[in-house]
Enzyme design. Structure first.
Site, PDB file in Angstrom:
ATOM      1  N   HIS A 201       0.817  -1.216   0.000  1.00 26.45           N
ATOM      2  CA  HIS A 201       0.000   0.000   0.000  1.00 26.45           C
ATOM      3  C   HIS A 201       0.851   1.267   0.000  1.00 26.45           C
ATOM      4  CE1 HIS A 201      -3.270  -2.833   0.670  1.00 26.45           C
ATOM      5  NE2 HIS A 201      -3.958  -1.929   0.011  1.00 26.45           N
ATOM      6  N   ARG A 308     -10.646   4.050  -1.126  1.00 23.28           N
ATOM      7  CA  ARG A 308     -10.128   3.219  -0.023  1.00 23.28           C
ATOM      8  C   ARG A 308     -10.404   3.945   1.301  1.00 23.28           C
ATOM      9  NH1 ARG A 308      -5.865   1.893  -4.092  1.00 23.28           N
ATOM     10  NH2 ARG A 308      -5.604  -0.376  -4.103  1.00 23.28           N
ATOM     11  N   GLU A 448     -11.214 -10.952  -4.184  1.00 20.63           N
ATOM     12  CA  GLU A 448      -9.763 -10.846  -4.013  1.00 20.63           C
ATOM     13  C   GLU A 448      -9.190 -12.022  -3.235  1.00 20.63           C
ATOM     14  OE1 GLU A 448      -8.899  -7.050  -2.214  1.00 20.63           O
ATOM     15  OE2 GLU A 448     -10.521  -7.209  -0.780  1.00 20.63           O
ATOM     16  N   ASP A 472      -4.674  -8.349  -4.196  1.00 20.79           N
ATOM     17  CA  ASP A 472      -4.794  -9.411  -3.203  1.00 20.79           C
ATOM     18  C   ASP A 472      -5.044 -10.763  -3.854  1.00 20.79           C
ATOM     19  OD1 ASP A 472      -4.330  -8.364  -0.623  1.00 20.79           O
ATOM     20  OD2 ASP A 472      -6.135  -7.148  -0.861  1.00 20.79           O
ATOM     21  N   CYS A 519     -10.174  -3.432 -10.039  1.00 16.05           N
ATOM     22  CA  CYS A 519      -9.686  -2.219  -9.374  1.00 16.05           C
ATOM     23  C   CYS A 519      -8.282  -2.395  -8.797  1.00 16.05           C
ATOM     24  CB  CYS A 519     -10.654  -1.752  -8.294  1.00 16.05           C
ATOM     25  SG  CYS A 519     -10.856  -2.946  -6.970  1.00 16.05           S
TER      26      CYS A 519
HETATM   27  C1  PEP Z   1      -6.740  -5.175  -4.455  1.00 13.16           C
HETATM   28  O1  PEP Z   1      -6.490  -5.989  -3.567  1.00 13.16           O
HETATM   29  O2  PEP Z   1      -6.503  -5.383  -5.661  1.00 13.16           O
HETATM   30  C2  PEP Z   1      -7.334  -3.872  -4.118  1.00 13.16           C
HETATM   31  C3  PEP Z   1      -7.738  -3.047  -5.050  1.00 13.16           C
HETATM   32  O3  PEP Z   1      -7.394  -3.527  -2.813  1.00 13.16           O
HETATM   33  P1  PEP Z   1      -6.120  -3.094  -1.954  1.00 13.16           P
HETATM   34  O4  PEP Z   1      -4.980  -2.881  -2.902  1.00 13.16           O
HETATM   35  O5  PEP Z   1      -6.472  -1.858  -1.225  1.00 13.16           O
HETATM   36  O6  PEP Z   1      -5.911  -4.264  -1.064  1.00 13.16           O
HETATM   37 MG    MG Z   2      -7.316  -5.734  -1.648  1.00 10.01          MG
END
Ligand code: PEP
Ligand code: MG
Length: 601
Positions: A201, A308, A448, A472, A519
């Site tokens: 992140h 988010r 995910e 994920d 996403c």
């Molecule tokens: C993902 O897991 O692809 C996602 C968009 O959520 P994050 O990256 O915030 O875990």
């Molecule tokens: Mg995710």
């Protein structure tokens, strides 16, 4: 002599400037420039803090009980000596005068310089005094914060405001995602960290800032020294320290080229994303804060595909936002987007996004062994029902002001679906009973976790749409910690198992007449645009900065011609190469595909 440090490219472009080393535990100290007229006043702040801490040490020593061990008094003497040493406050004052750093920044910059000197000492006793120095600086920073609690630093000020100053690049062992977010309007024009994976992140937030960044550069923070002149190559994942004039010129040229390219892409802003064969493609934005919607609009996104929301919950010292604060934030996002859909994800706390802003390396020392497999996302929300309901109420109330979609992260089982839906029904009843206006929302599930992808029909029964979180999905399918640079080379979006899950989800959702979007970072990576189109995807959500590059690929694509691409790629020995070759050859079958094409889904 120039040295090179290799890491992972996470945010494109080239940054050239002076390294600012910041210890991971101090990335949250304010980093702002002081007005030339206020430099001496800023140095005086340093001196005042020193005098205050010095009195604290005197008092502590005076009040030591008579039977206290002699080492305690000796330790206080060492701290007093370090505090009074000109190498600390005197040198920090020079950072203020010459670089215009604020006192806190100057202190942490000087701490990094001195800590390095301690590390290089032969004598183990002297080496260990580094910890004492850190404690002294910690006290000084606390004192500066207390003495000036009401000061609002001007974080927007750019280094060039002071003419002749070079751009600055932040170098740290690690930066927590929430701290990274606080650098969004900061003075830094590039980032380098020792740890982190491409879809950690911290990397995601760096990418959203659209400034060059390299993570997982292992030794960077120990090889690079304070104020070194460095180049950050965010495309190659390379940091060059003390570059030669020829290399520097080459990179300056590349910087100019990428500026021109950005200018060209920016012209696509108002062009609708429609393929050559007339397929309309929805390009949405991923955001972290309500006002990021502005950047989404400027980039030409047609809505927010992933807000988010957890960033509203992080680094708050345990005081989580109440329903009103959340309602205001979501409503703000809706208003900023001016009638375009805003997809808000319920909190995804946990894994590399702890509530209290620990960095990844700190997390690894936490007692939780596998935070990515622990109490994260919807699991956390369901374990904190009153918090979850507050968020749901705020979301439904915000939906009264414009189109809101609610997205639930990391669902894996029917039980979680049922509990989520029960909570939603409950808050709707509460809002009705309280006579509070609220709107209808479309409800979506993030796919995910492989378990969700493999039981998709259940999800399609209960949700209006799905959004595939590839970051994920890759992590959990391949058992690769996305935040761990040690296994970053194994984190592979091209793995046929991953591609097969993505394709099957897209096909099933379309067949059921439900919305489907991607996403994760794959959606914003132009290398995957044609492949995802070939799989049937028509909705992509990404950082605003990526919209134009992906749109360019969409505009050149013909989805009818792309149809065979998914099979070609999924059966190739080297899927990435096969995809590039196939696109380059305009669709001729590559040599690496053996036997008949089998539809895999
Ligand atoms: C993902 O897991 O692809 C996602 C968009 O959520 P994050 O990256 O915030 O875990
Ligand atoms: Mg995710």
């Amino acid at each position: 002599m120039s040295i090179q440090v290799f890491g992972l490219p996470v945010s494109r472009g080239v940054a050239i400037g002076r390294a600012v080393l910041v210890a991971s535990s101090r990335v949250d100290v304010p980093h702002v420039f002081v007005d030339p007229d206020d430099l001496e006043a800023e140095v005086a702040r340093l001196h005042a803090a020193r005098d205050h801490v010095s009195t604290e040490f005197d008092n502590l020593k005076r009040d030591l009980p008579a039977d206290a061990p002699a080492e305690l008094a000796a330790l206080l003497d060492v701290h007093q000596m370090l505090l009074q040493d000109e190498a600390l406050i005197g040198a920090a004052g020079e950072w203020v005068r010459t670089r215009h750093y604020n006192a806190e920044w100057a202190l942490s910059a000087q701490l990094e310089v001195l800590a390095r000197q301690f590390d290089e000492m032969e004598d183990a006793y002297i080496r260990e005094r580094k910890a004492d120095l850190e404690q002294v600086v910690e006290r000084l920073l606390r004192q500066l914060a207390q003495a000036d609690a009401s000061r609002v630093p001007d974080a927007q000020r750019h280094p060039r405001d002071f003419g002749g100053e070079e751009p600055l690049v932040l170098v740290a062992s690690d930066i927590a995602p929430a701290d990274m977010l606080s650098f969004k309007r900061s003075v830094f024009t590039g980032f380098v960290t020792d740890v982190g994976g491409k879809t950690s992140h911290t990397a995601i937030v760096a990418r959203s800032m659209d400034i060059p960044a390299v993570v997982g550069a292992r030794q960077a923070s120990s090889l690079i020294r304070q104020d070194d002149y460095i180049i950050v190559d965010g495309d190659a994942g390379l940091v060059i320290v003390d570059p030669s004039p020829i290399v520097l010129e080459e990179y300056r040229f590349r910087q100019r080229q990428s500026e021109l390219e950005r200018g060209r892409l920016a012209r696509l802003r108002h062009t609708p994303a429609v393929t050559l064969d007339g397929e309309r493609v929805e390009l949405l934005a991923n955001i972290e804060m309500p006002d990021d919607g502005q950047a989404a609009l400027e980039a030409g996104a047609v809505g927010v595909g992933l807000f988010r929301s957890e960033f509203l919950f992080m680094n708050r010292g345990g005081k989580l936002p109440d329903e009103e604060e959340q309602y205001e934030a979501y409503r703000r996002a809706v208003e900023v987007m001016k009638g375009m859909p805003v997809t808000i994800r319920t909190v995804d706390i946990g894994a590399d996004k702890p509530l209290d802003g620990l960095s990844t390396s700190e997390l690894r020392h936490e007692s939780v062994l596998n935070p990515a497999l622990g109490l994260r996302a919807i699991r956390w929300s369901l374990s904190e029902p009153s918090m979850f309901r507050k968020q749901l109420r705020a979301l439904f109330r915000a939906a009264h002001h414009g189109p809101v979609k609610v997205l639930i992260p990391m669902l894996a089982s029917q039980r979680e679906i049922r509990q989520t839906l029960d909570n939603i029904a409950h808050v709707q009843r509460q809002l009705t009973d309280a006579g509070k206006p609220y709107g209808q929302v479309e409800l979506g599930a993030m796919i995910e976790v492989p378990a969700a992808a493999l039981t998709l029909p259940i999800f399609l029964q209960h949700f209006d749409f799905i959004s595939i979180g590839t970051n994920d999905l890759i992590q959990y399918t391949l058992a690769i910690d996305r935040a761990d640079e040690a296994v970053a080379h194994l984190y592979d979006p091209w793995h046929p198992a991953v591609l097969s899950l993505i394709r099957s989800c897209i096909e099933q959702a379309r067949a059921a007449g439900k919305g489907v979007s991607v996403c994760g970072e794959m959606a914003g990576d132009p290398a995957f645009t044609e492949l995802l189109l070939a799989m049937g995807l028509r909705s992509f959500s990404m950082h605003p900065t990526q919209v134009a590059s992906v749109k360019q690929r969409v505009l050149r694509a013909d989805t009818r011609r792309l149809l065979p691409l998914a099979n070609v790629v999924m059966q190739a020995a080297d899927p990435e190469q096969a995809c590039a070759d196939w696109l380059l050859s305009g669709g001729a079958p590559p040599a690496s595909v053996a036997g008949p094409v089998v539809v895999n889904g």
